[in-house]
Design a protein around this motif. Structure first.
Motif: not given
Length: 135
Positions: A39-41, A43-56, A27-33, A20-25
């Motif tokens: 395929r996530y790196d 850095g993207t996981v850190r951004i997702l953690q940031f968003i999870r904390r802020a939403r929380g 988080v940028y869609p990750p590279q595909r294998g 969902y976060y990818e679909s609304i822009g």
């Protein structure tokens, strides 16, 4: 690089939320294998953690977008971050006041209701009254 399920585990977010976060822009869609899977790196996981904390902490998706933009801008002024956070506290205080008023009203209704086998009920009577101004 990791799969969406690994990114979900590391970030604490469900895969559906990440998509969902990818679909609304947010988080940028990750590279595909080569197999077409995301395929996530780290850095993207850190951004997702940031968003999870802020939403929380109750920030809206748009507020998260602003905070994320500020987080990624190394030339940012912290004044904007502080302003957004102070507004969040004001919103929380308003919600607490609203919930406190609701609790008071419900407690008063409970106190007025005998709760026995009789059909009369002050709680239902109160709910049936319209305290709203006419449209």
């Amino acid at each position: 690089m990791m799969s969406i399920s690994e990114a979900a585990t590391q970030s604490g977010l469900p895969a559906k939320t990440i998509r969902y976060y990818e679909s609304i822009g947010l988080v940028y869609p990750p590279q595909r294998g080569s197999n077409g899977y995301r395929r996530y790196d780290q850095g993207t996981v850190r951004i997702l953690q940031f968003i999870r904390r802020a939403r929380g902490l109750g920030f809206s998706v748009e507020e998260c977008r602003n905070l994320l933009s500020l987080y990624q801008d190394k030339n940012r002024a912290s004044a904007e971050v502080k302003r957004l956070t102070k507004q969040r506290v004001v919103d929380i205080n308003n919600k607490i006041a609203e919930l406190t008023a609701m609790r008071t009203t419900l407690t008063q209704l409970i106190d007025r209701c005998q709760g026995g086998q009789r059909p009369d009920c002050p709680i239902l009577e109160d709910l049936a009254q319209s305290n709203l101004p006419p449209p």
